[in-house]
Motif scaffolding. Structure first.
Motif, mmCIF file in Angstrom:
data_model
loop_
_atom_site.group_PDB
_atom_site.id
_atom_site.type_symbol
_atom_site.label_atom_id
_atom_site.label_comp_id
_atom_site.label_asym_id
_atom_site.label_seq_id
_atom_site.Cartn_x
_atom_site.Cartn_y
_atom_site.Cartn_z
ATOM 1 N N ALA A 126 40.110 -13.826 16.063
ATOM 2 C CA ALA A 126 40.386 -14.317 17.410
ATOM 3 C C ALA A 126 41.324 -15.524 17.444
ATOM 4 O O ALA A 126 42.241 -15.571 18.263
ATOM 5 C CB ALA A 126 39.069 -14.672 18.113
ATOM 6 N N TYR A 127 41.100 -16.528 16.578
ATOM 7 C CA TYR A 127 41.843 -17.783 16.670
ATOM 8 C C TYR A 127 42.152 -18.365 15.302
ATOM 9 O O TYR A 127 41.393 -18.183 14.354
ATOM 10 C CB TYR A 127 41.022 -18.859 17.418
ATOM 11 C CG TYR A 127 40.927 -18.644 18.891
ATOM 12 C CD1 TYR A 127 41.917 -19.096 19.754
ATOM 13 C CD2 TYR A 127 39.820 -17.998 19.435
ATOM 14 C CE1 TYR A 127 41.815 -18.900 21.119
ATOM 15 C CE2 TYR A 127 39.716 -17.798 20.797
ATOM 16 C CZ TYR A 127 40.715 -18.259 21.635
ATOM 17 O OH TYR A 127 40.613 -18.060 22.981
ATOM 18 N N ARG A 128 43.240 -19.097 15.247
ATOM 19 C CA ARG A 128 43.493 -20.060 14.176
ATOM 20 C C ARG A 128 43.311 -21.427 14.820
ATOM 21 O O ARG A 128 43.804 -21.669 15.922
ATOM 22 C CB ARG A 128 44.905 -19.932 13.623
ATOM 23 C CG ARG A 128 45.061 -18.734 12.735
ATOM 24 C CD ARG A 128 46.396 -18.704 12.020
ATOM 25 N NE ARG A 128 46.584 -19.916 11.229
ATOM 26 C CZ ARG A 128 47.767 -20.479 11.017
ATOM 27 N NH1 ARG A 128 48.872 -19.951 11.523
ATOM 28 N NH2 ARG A 128 47.882 -21.571 10.289
ATOM 29 N N LEU A 129 42.608 -22.303 14.141
ATOM 30 C CA LEU A 129 42.324 -23.622 14.676
ATOM 31 C C LEU A 129 42.809 -24.691 13.706
ATOM 32 O O LEU A 129 42.775 -24.504 12.492
ATOM 33 C CB LEU A 129 40.820 -23.800 14.886
ATOM 34 C CG LEU A 129 40.134 -22.772 15.783
ATOM 35 C CD1 LEU A 129 38.627 -22.930 15.702
ATOM 36 C CD2 LEU A 129 40.608 -22.944 17.213
ATOM 37 N N ALA A 130 43.243 -25.813 14.256
ATOM 38 C CA ALA A 130 43.588 -26.980 13.453
ATOM 39 C C ALA A 130 43.162 -28.222 14.220
ATOM 40 O O ALA A 130 43.311 -28.281 15.442
ATOM 41 C CB ALA A 130 45.083 -27.019 13.170
ATOM 42 N N TYR A 131 42.606 -29.170 13.502
ATOM 43 C CA TYR A 131 42.300 -30.488 14.068
ATOM 44 C C TYR A 131 43.271 -31.470 13.422
ATOM 45 O O TYR A 131 43.398 -31.497 12.191
ATOM 46 C CB TYR A 131 40.875 -30.914 13.749
ATOM 47 C CG TYR A 131 39.819 -30.414 14.705
ATOM 48 C CD1 TYR A 131 39.948 -29.225 15.395
ATOM 49 C CD2 TYR A 131 38.662 -31.144 14.886
ATOM 50 C CE1 TYR A 131 38.959 -28.781 16.261
ATOM 51 C CE2 TYR A 131 37.674 -30.712 15.749
ATOM 52 C CZ TYR A 131 37.831 -29.524 16.437
ATOM 53 O OH TYR A 131 36.853 -29.088 17.285
ATOM 54 N N ILE A 132 43.943 -32.263 14.259
ATOM 55 C CA ILE A 132 44.854 -33.282 13.757
ATOM 56 C C ILE A 132 44.465 -34.629 14.363
ATOM 57 O O ILE A 132 43.862 -34.688 15.433
ATOM 58 C CB ILE A 132 46.333 -32.959 14.070
ATOM 59 C CG1 ILE A 132 46.589 -32.863 15.580
ATOM 60 C CG2 ILE A 132 46.762 -31.670 13.365
ATOM 61 C CD1 ILE A 132 48.055 -32.660 15.967
ATOM 62 N N ARG A 133 44.802 -35.688 13.649
ATOM 63 C CA ARG A 133 44.553 -37.041 14.142
ATOM 64 C C ARG A 133 45.912 -37.697 14.366
ATOM 65 O O ARG A 133 46.750 -37.728 13.486
ATOM 66 C CB ARG A 133 43.738 -37.852 13.145
ATOM 67 C CG ARG A 133 43.307 -39.215 13.682
ATOM 68 C CD ARG A 133 42.554 -40.038 12.640
ATOM 69 N NE ARG A 133 41.411 -39.367 12.061
ATOM 70 C CZ ARG A 133 40.191 -39.345 12.590
ATOM 71 N NH1 ARG A 133 39.952 -39.943 13.727
ATOM 72 N NH2 ARG A 133 39.201 -38.726 11.976
#
Length: 144
Positions: free
Chosen positions: A123-130
């Motif tokens: 369903a998704y590719r996710l990334a968390y960035i700061r």
């Protein structure tokens, strides 16, 4: 009557220009910028002798992010700038995006650091960035 929609989210920042550039690179547009001050502003937000610069940004679908740089009184920081995602309080904002790899690469040129990436099934590719000010941004690219 109940909530009709979310109008905006406020993020208090120290470096307004760097934070603005970060969100503009993400694809938001600058709707306007102004300085507010005076008794009416202070009464609204529960502070005295307020003076701040506000930049209003909009996502392509019209959602707002308000960046606020306090000149008086000084902004107060509670906890570390780079608090983990599980710290109490508002921790991140997430955007639906296209081309997550290209976007993450562009955001790195604005000082963004990758917290983590994953694929959520098909369903998704996710990334968390700061980004600046320790702001955590989630990016979600729908697959298929």
């Amino acid at each position: 009557m109940s909530v009709k929609r979310m109008d905006n989210v406020l993020i208090v920042v120290d470096d307004l220009e760097a934070t603005k550039a970060f969100f503009l690179e993400l694809g938001l547009t600058l709707e306007g910028e102004t300085t507010v001050e005076g008794a009416a502003v202070g009464e609204l937000i529960g502070l005295k002798d307020v003076r701040s610069t506000i930049a209003m940004l909009r996502t392509p679908d019209g959602q707002g992010i308000e960046l606020d740089k306090f000149h008086a009184p000084d902004a107060v920081r509670f906890g570390p700038v780079e608090a983990p995602v599980n710290a109490m309080g508002y921790r991140r904002v997430m955007f639906a995006v296209d081309g997550i790899d290209d976007l993450v690469a562009r955001m790195r040129t604005h000082g963004a650091e990758i917290i983590g990436e994953m694929r959520y099934g098909d369903a998704y590719r996710l990334a968390y960035i700061r980004g600046p000010e320790g702001i955590i941004v989630g990016l979600a690219e729908q697959l298929g």
